[in-house]
Enzyme design. Structure first.
Site, short mmCIF file in Angstrom:
data_model
loop_
_atom_site.label_atom_id
_atom_site.label_comp_id
_atom_site.label_asym_id
_atom_site.label_seq_id
_atom_site.Cartn_x
_atom_site.Cartn_y
_atom_site.Cartn_z
CG HIS A 129 -1.98 1.04 1.19
ND1 HIS A 129 -3.19 0.93 1.83
CD2 HIS A 129 -2.01 2.25 0.58
CE1 HIS A 129 -3.91 2.02 1.62
NE2 HIS A 129 -3.20 2.85 0.87
CG HIS B 11 -1.17 5.96 -2.89
ND1 HIS B 11 -2.26 5.71 -3.68
CD2 HIS B 11 -1.50 5.55 -1.63
CE1 HIS B 11 -3.24 5.19 -2.93
NE2 HIS B 11 -2.80 5.08 -1.68
CD GLU C 114 -7.91 6.36 3.94
OE1 GLU C 114 -8.40 6.28 2.79
OE2 GLU C 114 -6.85 6.97 4.20
#
Ligand code: HPA
Ligand code: ZN
Length: 343
Positions: A16, A18, A216
């Protein structure tokens, strides 16, 4: 101390991350100067005065949206294939220092194609960084193409078509696909996973892996929606799972891996402190998860800092860490041979 060394040396897999979230204030200004542009390009913002004022701005985010507003704005500095490669390389060098051996990294093509950057520039720049990381650092990696959920599903279809037309989902000569999977990110609440069903079904038919951000800020129905409609193999974040014990039991039974990001959760105020991330609960209930950095240039730390923050909050045993690391390796989208090397 010695526990820090133990954490540093664990063979880490990151799921995870970005790549755009590795754009630090200093790299933002460096690229803006190189490309001869003034940031931000659209409106006047005092935080773009200097590296220091931008760093100051990144010290506090009210929530996910407040962060995303900063994240999209800074990207105006990233333009050429070399810029994307440099951004990717920023990730891999730091990850290497933190003991990352395998990384499955997100990128957001739409945040670039929407401002006129060709799809190929983005993918080929990031892919160049991945290839260099394997050659020079021994880090294996995969690219996961994310759809921005605040944009219409029709835009996701266009993005999907660009990847198909470019051949980026195809097996490459003697190698894997350039893009191995699909992801879904950006503003969660109000942008339900079901909106992207068509693209995920197509992705599944094409043999792509599938994950989506869920739970989230959104309630557990964003997690179950990603499983039912998008056929996700993993859920990114997923911390709101604790609100739904039945769904939690399903996640355990189906061995869905959660990609948890503790420092991100604190910075975006999804929790008040790392100790509120349900690490202990997940371990006790047998929920598989990996620990990840999400957007390290914004959230104050790469993966090792996340491992250390978890250790500080939960004081886990070496045995518990071995479980976390083994689940991270086994939940990776790489062949058994690579997993065996890491286990
Ligand atoms: N959530 C949603 N979208 C994102 C994130 C995140 O944590 N990071 C970058 N885009
Ligand atoms: Zn994320």
């Amino acid at each position: 101390d010695s526990f820090h060394n133990f954490l540093a040396e664990l063979p880490k897999c990151e799921h995870h991350l970005h790549l755009e979230g590795c754009l630090s204030p200093s790299l933002t200004f460096k690229l803006a100067a190189k490309n001869n542009i003034k940031l931000p390009s659209k409106e006047k913002k005092p935080e773009y005065e200097s590296v220091e004022t931008l760093e100051k701005r990144y010290e506090h985010f009210d929530n996910l949206q407040d962060f995303l507003d900063c994240y999209y704005l800074a990207l105006d500095a990233v333009i050429t294939k070399e810029d994307f490669e440099m951004l990717g390389w920023e990730y891999f060098t730091t990850a290497h220092a933190d003991g990352v051996k395998h990384a499955e990294v997100f990128f957001d093509p739409q945040s670039h194609t929407d401002r006129g950057i060709p799809f190929a520039t983005v993918v080929e720049g990031f892919n160049a960084a991945c290839e260099r990381a394997e050659k020079e650092l021994g880090i294996t990696s995969q690219l996961i193409m994310c759809f921005l959920r605040h944009l219409p599903a029709s835009k996701a279809a266009t993005t999907m078509q660009s990847a198909i037309d470019g051949g980026y989902f195809n097996q490459q000569q003697g190698k894997d696909r350039v893009i191995a999977g699909l992801g879904l990110d950006s503003s969660e609440v109000g942008f339900r996973p079901e909106l992207f069903k068509e693209q995920y079904v197509l992705g599944k038919e094409l043999g792509l892996h599938r994950t989506a951000h869920g739970g989230e800020e959104g309630d557990p129905s964003y997690i179950s929606g990603a499983l039912d409609s998008l056929h996700c193999e993993r859920i990114d974040h997923g911390i709101k799972l604790t609100q739904d014990p039945e769904l939690l039991a399903r996640i355990v039974k189906e061995e869905i891996l959660l990609t948890v990001c503790p420092l991100s959760n604190v910075c975006l105020q999804a929790v008040n402190e790392v100790g509120e991330v349900p690490i202990r609960k997940f371990l006790q209930e047998g929920v598989k998860f990996s620990i990840n950095s999400d957007d390290p240039a914004y959230f104050g730390g790469y993966i090792l800092e996340n491992y250390c923050a978890v250790q500080k909050a939960f004081n886990l045993s070496k045995e518990e860490w071995k479980v976390i690391v083994q689940n991270s390796i086994n939940g990776s989208w790489t062949g058994q041979q690579r997993k065996d090397e890491l286990l």
